[in-house]
Structure formats: C-alpha cells, structure tokens
Design a protein around this motif. Structure first.
Motif, PDB file in Angstrom:
ATOM      1  N   THR A  23       0.824  -1.209   0.000  1.00 33.42           N
ATOM      2  CA  THR A  23       0.000   0.000   0.000  1.00 33.42           C
ATOM      3  C   THR A  23       0.859   1.259   0.000  1.00 33.42           C
ATOM      4  O   THR A  23       1.829   1.370   0.746  1.00 33.42           O
ATOM      5  CB  THR A  23      -0.921   0.015   1.236  1.00 33.42           C
ATOM      6  OG1 THR A  23      -1.781  -1.113   1.176  1.00 33.42           O
ATOM      7  CG2 THR A  23      -1.770   1.287   1.285  1.00 33.42           C
ATOM      8  N   VAL A  24       0.467   2.197  -0.860  1.00 32.41           N
ATOM      9  CA  VAL A  24       1.120   3.508  -0.938  1.00 32.41           C
ATOM     10  C   VAL A  24       0.267   4.547  -0.213  1.00 32.41           C
ATOM     11  O   VAL A  24       0.783   5.434   0.467  1.00 32.41           O
ATOM     12  CB  VAL A  24       1.319   3.912  -2.416  1.00 32.41           C
ATOM     13  CG1 VAL A  24       1.825   5.332  -2.559  1.00 32.41           C
ATOM     14  CG2 VAL A  24       2.260   2.931  -3.105  1.00 32.41           C
ATOM     15  N   ALA A  75      -3.618  12.730  -7.528  1.00 33.04           N
ATOM     16  CA  ALA A  75      -2.801  13.953  -7.519  1.00 33.04           C
ATOM     17  C   ALA A  75      -1.850  13.977  -6.317  1.00 33.04           C
ATOM     18  O   ALA A  75      -0.675  14.351  -6.438  1.00 33.04           O
ATOM     19  CB  ALA A  75      -3.715  15.180  -7.494  1.00 33.04           C
ATOM     20  N   LYS A  76      -2.352  13.545  -5.170  1.00 35.84           N
ATOM     21  CA  LYS A  76      -1.534  13.564  -3.958  1.00 35.84           C
ATOM     22  C   LYS A  76      -0.370  12.585  -4.074  1.00 35.84           C
ATOM     23  O   LYS A  76       0.769  12.895  -3.692  1.00 35.84           O
ATOM     24  CB  LYS A  76      -2.417  13.195  -2.757  1.00 35.84           C
ATOM     25  CG  LYS A  76      -1.848  13.597  -1.426  1.00 35.84           C
ATOM     26  CD  LYS A  76      -2.903  13.415  -0.336  1.00 35.84           C
ATOM     27  CE  LYS A  76      -2.271  13.612   1.026  1.00 35.84           C
ATOM     28  NZ  LYS A  76      -3.109  13.126   2.110  1.00 35.84           N
ATOM     29  N   ILE A  77      -0.632  11.419  -4.617  1.00 31.13           N
ATOM     30  CA  ILE A  77       0.445  10.432  -4.791  1.00 31.13           C
ATOM     31  C   ILE A  77       1.509  10.983  -5.742  1.00 31.13           C
ATOM     32  O   ILE A  77       2.712  10.861  -5.482  1.00 31.13           O
ATOM     33  CB  ILE A  77      -0.116   9.095  -5.310  1.00 31.13           C
ATOM     34  CG1 ILE A  77      -0.997   8.441  -4.243  1.00 31.13           C
ATOM     35  CG2 ILE A  77       1.020   8.154  -5.714  1.00 31.13           C
ATOM     36  CD1 ILE A  77      -1.845   7.298  -4.768  1.00 31.13           C
ATOM     37  N   GLU A  80       3.546  13.270  -3.766  1.00 28.57           N
ATOM     38  CA  GLU A  80       4.309  12.640  -2.669  1.00 28.57           C
ATOM     39  C   GLU A  80       5.459  11.776  -3.155  1.00 28.57           C
ATOM     40  O   GLU A  80       6.489  11.683  -2.497  1.00 28.57           O
ATOM     41  CB  GLU A  80       3.368  11.830  -1.768  1.00 28.57           C
ATOM     42  CG  GLU A  80       2.512  12.746  -0.909  1.00 28.57           C
ATOM     43  CD  GLU A  80       1.851  12.039   0.271  1.00 28.57           C
ATOM     44  OE1 GLU A  80       2.047  10.829   0.445  1.00 28.57           O
ATOM     45  OE2 GLU A  80       1.128  12.732   1.007  1.00 28.57           O
ATOM     46  N   ILE A  81       5.306  11.114  -4.293  1.00 31.34           N
ATOM     47  CA  ILE A  81       6.423  10.286  -4.796  1.00 31.34           C
ATOM     48  C   ILE A  81       7.386  11.129  -5.626  1.00 31.34           C
ATOM     49  O   ILE A  81       8.387  10.617  -6.115  1.00 31.34           O
ATOM     50  CB  ILE A  81       5.949   9.036  -5.580  1.00 31.34           C
ATOM     51  CG1 ILE A  81       5.260   9.425  -6.882  1.00 31.34           C
ATOM     52  CG2 ILE A  81       5.068   8.150  -4.708  1.00 31.34           C
ATOM     53  CD1 ILE A  81       4.949   8.223  -7.781  1.00 31.34           C
ATOM     54  N   ALA A  84       5.370  14.683  -9.769  1.00 36.32           N
ATOM     55  CA  ALA A  84       4.581  15.840 -10.216  1.00 36.32           C
ATOM     56  C   ALA A  84       5.507  17.026 -10.458  1.00 36.32           C
ATOM     57  O   ALA A  84       6.368  17.325  -9.618  1.00 36.32           O
ATOM     58  CB  ALA A  84       3.535  16.209  -9.166  1.00 36.32           C
ATOM     59  N   PRO A  85       5.375  17.700 -11.596  1.00 30.12           N
ATOM     60  CA  PRO A  85       6.211  18.875 -11.843  1.00 30.12           C
ATOM     61  C   PRO A  85       6.142  19.899 -10.713  1.00 30.12           C
ATOM     62  O   PRO A  85       7.167  20.499 -10.358  1.00 30.12           O
ATOM     63  CB  PRO A  85       5.648  19.426 -13.156  1.00 30.12           C
ATOM     64  CG  PRO A  85       5.163  18.196 -13.871  1.00 30.12           C
ATOM     65  CD  PRO A  85       4.575  17.335 -12.785  1.00 30.12           C
ATOM     66  N   ALA A  86       4.980  20.050 -10.112  1.00 29.38           N
ATOM     67  CA  ALA A  86       4.846  21.003  -9.012  1.00 29.38           C
ATOM     68  C   ALA A  86       5.657  20.591  -7.788  1.00 29.38           C
ATOM     69  O   ALA A  86       5.914  21.402  -6.902  1.00 29.38           O
ATOM     70  CB  ALA A  86       3.372  21.173  -8.634  1.00 29.38           C
ATOM     71  N   ALA A  87       6.039  19.311  -7.731  1.00 28.60           N
ATOM     72  CA  ALA A  87       6.871  18.823  -6.623  1.00 28.60           C
ATOM     73  C   ALA A  87       8.324  18.697  -7.060  1.00 28.60           C
ATOM     74  O   ALA A  87       9.122  18.041  -6.382  1.00 28.60           O
ATOM     75  CB  ALA A  87       6.348  17.464  -6.150  1.00 28.60           C
ATOM     76  N   GLY A  88       8.653  19.299  -8.208  1.00 29.33           N
ATOM     77  CA  GLY A  88      10.029  19.232  -8.701  1.00 29.33           C
ATOM     78  C   GLY A  88      10.313  18.010  -9.548  1.00 29.33           C
ATOM     79  O   GLY A  88      11.451  17.767  -9.953  1.00 29.33           O
TER      80      GLY A  88
END
Ligand code: AMP
Length: 125
Positions: A23-24, A75-77, A80-81, A84-88
């Motif tokens: 589970t993630v 979107a959250k996953i 978090e991993i 996502a471009p918004a997370a770099g």
C-alpha cells in the motif's frame, strides 16, 4: 446495459484483504498500491474501494465524494512520490485500460500512475 462486476477479481480480493499488497496510500474511498510487475521505476495502481468495472462505470455511477477522492488521491500520490512537476518532478503518465481494445486484465477500475523515467511513445501497437 448494466455494468457487471466480478467480485472474484484480484483487486476485489486485495480490497477484502485476501491477498497482500504494497500500500502507498489509503483514503476513505480509494486504495493505492504498487503494481506487482512494474513497467517503470514508479508504477502505482489507484483503485476505488467501490465495485466499479471501469472508468465509464465509475464516472456514471460513483458518488461525488468517490469521484473527488479518487482524483485527489491520484494527484496527492504524484506529488508525494515526487513525479509531479509542481513537486520538482519530471512528470508521469496516467493510464486506465478498459475492455478488450484497452487490453484490461483486471475488471476493477484502476489507474496506472507511471513515472521515474522517460516513458516513450504513448501507444506501442
Ligand atoms: P490492466 O491490464 O490495466 O488490467 O492492469 C492490471 C495490472 O495489475 C497489471 O499491471 C498487473 O501487473 C497488476 N497486478 C496484477 N495482480 C496484481 C497484484 N496482486 N498486486 C499488484 N498488482 C497486480
């Protein structure tokens, strides 16, 4: 035509705890876990807990709460991993195979979230 859901499919068994998963993330309406045969460094399956065969079933019959939770969880996953471009991150791909032309193996709605490398062309054959 009504949607027919097979409660013996492998993701239904995962949801019932009959077979293990990695589970993630788990939310009120969704479970996300690692694909057993990853096609990319990051390969996560996001499924609704409800008995939906595919995306058109889900989109037609799921509650607003289920629909929102599913989108927010994907979107959250991705954030978090770190893909996502918004997370770099450098991006990712979402795939939901449906029916025979979509080459769907497991008849419980799932989104494949793939990332961690450049994924190549969208459709191979
Ligand atoms: P699809 O062809 O879109 O229906 O994809 C089904 C996916 O489920 C495949 O990528 C399989 O590797 C994956 N899969 C099958 N069984 C399991 C399992 N027990 N745990 C995690 N992933 C699984």
């Amino acid at each position: 035509m009504a949607y027919e859901y097979d409660p013996q499919n492998i993701f239904a068994k995962i949801l019932r705890g009959e077979i293990p998963n990695t589970t993630v993330m788990e939310t009120e309406h969704c479970l996300a876990f690692r694909d057993i045969a990853p096609a990319a460094p990051e390969h996560i399956l996001v499924i609704p807990k409800g008995a939906y065969v595919n995306f058109d079933h889900f989109g037609a019959e799921a509650s607003d709460a289920e629909l929102v939770d599913f989108s927010r969880t994907v979107a959250k996953i991705a954030r978090e991993i770190g893909v996502a471009p918004a997370a770099g991150g450098s991006g990712y791909r979402l795939i939901s195979n449906t029916g025979s032309h979509g080459v769907q193996d497991v008849p419980h709605l799932h989104i494949h979230l793939l990332g961690g490398r450049r994924l190549g062309r969208m459709i191979e054959a």
